[in-house]
Motif scaffolding. Structure first.
Motif, PDB file in Angstrom:
ATOM      1  N   PRO B 237       0.839  -1.202   0.000  1.00  0.00           N
ATOM      2  CA  PRO B 237       0.000   0.000   0.000  1.00  0.00           C
ATOM      3  C   PRO B 237       0.876   1.255   0.000  1.00  0.00           C
ATOM      4  O   PRO B 237       2.014   1.202   0.475  1.00  0.00           O
ATOM      5  CB  PRO B 237      -0.779  -0.094   1.322  1.00  0.00           C
ATOM      6  CG  PRO B 237      -0.512  -1.438   1.880  1.00  0.00           C
ATOM      7  CD  PRO B 237       0.658  -2.026   1.180  1.00  0.00           C
ATOM      8  N   VAL B 238       0.345   2.362  -0.526  1.00  0.00           N
ATOM      9  CA  VAL B 238       1.115   3.614  -0.457  1.00  0.00           C
ATOM     10  C   VAL B 238       1.344   3.987   1.002  1.00  0.00           C
ATOM     11  O   VAL B 238       0.565   3.603   1.880  1.00  0.00           O
ATOM     12  CB  VAL B 238       0.415   4.796  -1.184  1.00  0.00           C
ATOM     13  CG1 VAL B 238       0.459   4.593  -2.689  1.00  0.00           C
ATOM     14  CG2 VAL B 238      -1.011   4.982  -0.695  1.00  0.00           C
ATOM     15  N   LEU B 239       2.418   4.705   1.241  1.00  0.00           N
ATOM     16  CA  LEU B 239       2.788   5.166   2.586  1.00  0.00           C
ATOM     17  C   LEU B 239       3.008   3.986   3.558  1.00  0.00           C
ATOM     18  O   LEU B 239       2.842   4.105   4.773  1.00  0.00           O
ATOM     19  CB  LEU B 239       1.705   6.101   3.146  1.00  0.00           C
ATOM     20  CG  LEU B 239       1.384   7.336   2.282  1.00  0.00           C
ATOM     21  CD1 LEU B 239       0.034   7.932   2.672  1.00  0.00           C
ATOM     22  CD2 LEU B 239       2.480   8.379   2.420  1.00  0.00           C
ATOM     23  N   ALA B 240       3.416   2.829   2.953  1.00  0.00           N
ATOM     24  CA  ALA B 240       3.462   1.579   3.718  1.00  0.00           C
ATOM     25  C   ALA B 240       4.313   1.704   4.986  1.00  0.00           C
ATOM     26  O   ALA B 240       3.902   1.258   6.066  1.00  0.00           O
ATOM     27  CB  ALA B 240       4.004   0.454   2.836  1.00  0.00           C
ATOM     28  N   ASP B 241       5.499   2.293   4.875  1.00  0.00           N
ATOM     29  CA  ASP B 241       6.394   2.339   6.037  1.00  0.00           C
ATOM     30  C   ASP B 241       5.878   3.268   7.132  1.00  0.00           C
ATOM     31  O   ASP B 241       6.238   3.117   8.299  1.00  0.00           O
ATOM     32  CB  ASP B 241       7.813   2.770   5.620  1.00  0.00           C
ATOM     33  CG  ASP B 241       8.549   1.641   4.907  1.00  0.00           C
ATOM     34  OD1 ASP B 241       8.017   0.518   4.850  1.00  0.00           O
ATOM     35  OD2 ASP B 241       9.655   1.903   4.409  1.00  0.00           O
ATOM     36  N   LEU B 242       5.049   4.238   6.756  1.00  0.00           N
ATOM     37  CA  LEU B 242       4.458   5.107   7.782  1.00  0.00           C
ATOM     38  C   LEU B 242       3.321   4.386   8.494  1.00  0.00           C
ATOM     39  O   LEU B 242       3.133   4.528   9.702  1.00  0.00           O
ATOM     40  CB  LEU B 242       3.984   6.422   7.159  1.00  0.00           C
ATOM     41  CG  LEU B 242       5.120   7.302   6.613  1.00  0.00           C
ATOM     42  CD1 LEU B 242       4.563   8.507   5.863  1.00  0.00           C
ATOM     43  CD2 LEU B 242       6.047   7.780   7.741  1.00  0.00           C
TER      44      LEU B 242
END
Lengths: 336, 336
Positions: B237-242
């Motif tokens: 998913p986008v922004l996965a690491d956040l």
């Protein structure tokens, strides 16, 4: 259980410094888990007396002596086998959700599953390192033999996990699993000293065959202890293997025989609800009535006989032969 | 991501048969998990097209060419590095509870945690086996180098897990973790061909130093993608690491700088409740405002420059040098 044998005492004293030096190379977090697992430290990393029974290092040192090698030269191989054994215990306890190891909380219950797994991985890798840094062809061959044993051990654990979900496991499948999971590393321990010292392949082969049969005897004894052993002997609750409905050799022998007791045992173990204490005692009695205990005891004897025949193939110094035989009998006739 | 480079295509085609032959040696259950993980089979074990980007095998083959070795002779080393990489992915996904790998359900979600772990163990062990069965001093040395890289990788994962429970991780600690977890295996890939072929230690040293710097650039690029990458590029998913509040390099750089945005980011990430989509976008903006993105982009460039300098130390054939450099730039400048 401690091996109260002079050879085991001597091997433990020689190998432990090699193991400690190897563990000291690890990152601080992982080294701490290893110190706990080996019984050198408590859960707060305070030094304590402890440690395993050093069976495999003892066999590896004997194996080197069989090839006429100096004891000192066998120590990396002896330590490497113990590291692979430690790896397998750390991982198996996570996979089996087993909270007790050697009368103490298993490492994963103290440090978490991930750190216990990482510690196992590191010990497996260190095992190869100890052998390869010797930079001899014998030690490279020993590293290969140990790799093969490790792969076999993993295959055995995969089978063990698969069997837990099946109710039609045969005695032959169960023996194959034990050959992979227990016997192959003991076979490696009994021959790795020869290989590391560059001794004859035929000697390594006979000792590996001895170790494989002794290893099966060991597993049979362990499975008998898992049902009839005292908590003092096993470090687990009594009837431990019945509690977890483990497909151990006496249980599978009982289930696959043609007896009414075997059928009643199958019904009991198939119940969805947890087994009460009285059920566990009934199950133990049914294993016995169905002939599972008698078969396992007789099979232990047959495996010990086969082990002795392989020992006779090898042209061993009398004292080395006697110690191998003593160890095989000792591990296969523990009280249960 | 696929490396759309002729060298990568060629390496993948050469190494895959070696990997397949190695996997075929495993017990059937474990081999099936491996086929799925490598993208050769779907979850029902039906053949399918797939596979990783073969970055490490490509580097290993190039490394052998740097020492003037036949490509054929480099293949066991190239496959061995890929096996260690596969091991680490299988285990990390279990430890990190990460359900997605290469746009597909991670192996543990299909086969269970234990079988994914066992498969990882088996691939790690096979890696040593592929090198040691060559029975050359160079391949034994390569097995040692790979062992060391594997230990470093495990130490990096141990640090990564530790960082998740801390809110005071420094940029230097975070770089050290990336050096262990990512750069050391890439350093090994870049030098193992030289070592396996018995080439000069100085050449292996320069290429390892190149690989370590390129590896850090790779991790920085990966961390930038983990925040600003598209799902298409990352398979997550986008922004996965956040979402997972990962202590990635841009985040740690933002948190440890003296900015108000950094302090607001720390407050946001310290909230006990799950972060809403709008929070994630705010967090990404704060990382940028606090200079985390600019630092990571600049640092990527500095690491690439350092990598290039190490490449210049090595006296390489022009085509090999150009391909190494091309690969380093490619992995460090993926779209994000």
């Amino acid at each position: 259980m401690t091996l109260a044998l002079p050879a085991a005492e001597a091997a433990r004293e020689l190998v432990e410094p090699v193991l400690r030096e190897a563990v000291a190379r690890l990152d601080p977090l992982t080294a701490r888990v290893a110190r706990y697992h080996f019984g050198w430290a408590d859960s707060d990393d305070r030094p304590c007396a402890g440690g395993g029974k050093a069976l495999r290092p003892t066999l590896a040192v004997l194996s080197g002596r069989a090839a006429g090698a100096d004891v000192e030269r066998c120590l990396p191989a002896a330590a490497a086998v113990e590291l692979v054994h430690a790896f397998s215990l750390l991982h198996d306890d996570v996979m089996d959700d087993d909270p007790v190891r050697r009368h103490r909380p298993a490492a994963w219950t103290v440090f978490g599953r991930s750190h216990a797994l990482l510690c196992g991985n590191a010990l497996l890798t260190l095992a190869g390192e100890l052998l390869l840094e010797q930079e001899t062809p014998g030690c490279a061959a020993a590293a290969r033999a140990l790799n093969e044993a490790a792969l076999s051990l993993m295959a055995g654990q995969a089978l063990d996990l698969e069997f837990q979900g099946r109710d039609d496991v045969t005695r032959e499948e169960c023996l194959r699993m034990s050959r992979c999971k227990t016997a192959s590393l003991l076979a490696c321990a009994c021959s790795i000293g020869v290989t590391a010292a560059g001794g004859p392949a035929s000697l390594a082969g006979s000792l590996a065959a001895f170790g494989a049969e002794a290893g099966l005897a060991f597993q049979l004894a362990d499975d008998l202890l898992g049902i009839w052993g005292s908590t003092e002997a096993t470090g687990k609750p009594v009837l431990a293997d019945l509690r977890t409905r483990k497909k151990s050799l006496p249980v599978v022998a009982a289930l696959t025989g043609p007896t009414a007791a075997g059928r009643r045992l199958a019904e009991l173990l198939a119940r969805p609800e947890p087994l009460a204490e009285s059920d566990l005692h009934d199950a133990a009695r049914l294993v016995e009535e169905a002939g599972g205990r008698a078969w396992a005891e007789a099979e232990t004897g047959r495996r010990l006989d086969a082990a002795t025949r392989h020992l006779d193939e090898a042209d061993l110094p009398a004292d080395v032969r006697a110690e191998f035989l003593h160890l095989a009998r000792f591990i296969a006739t523990r009280d249960h």
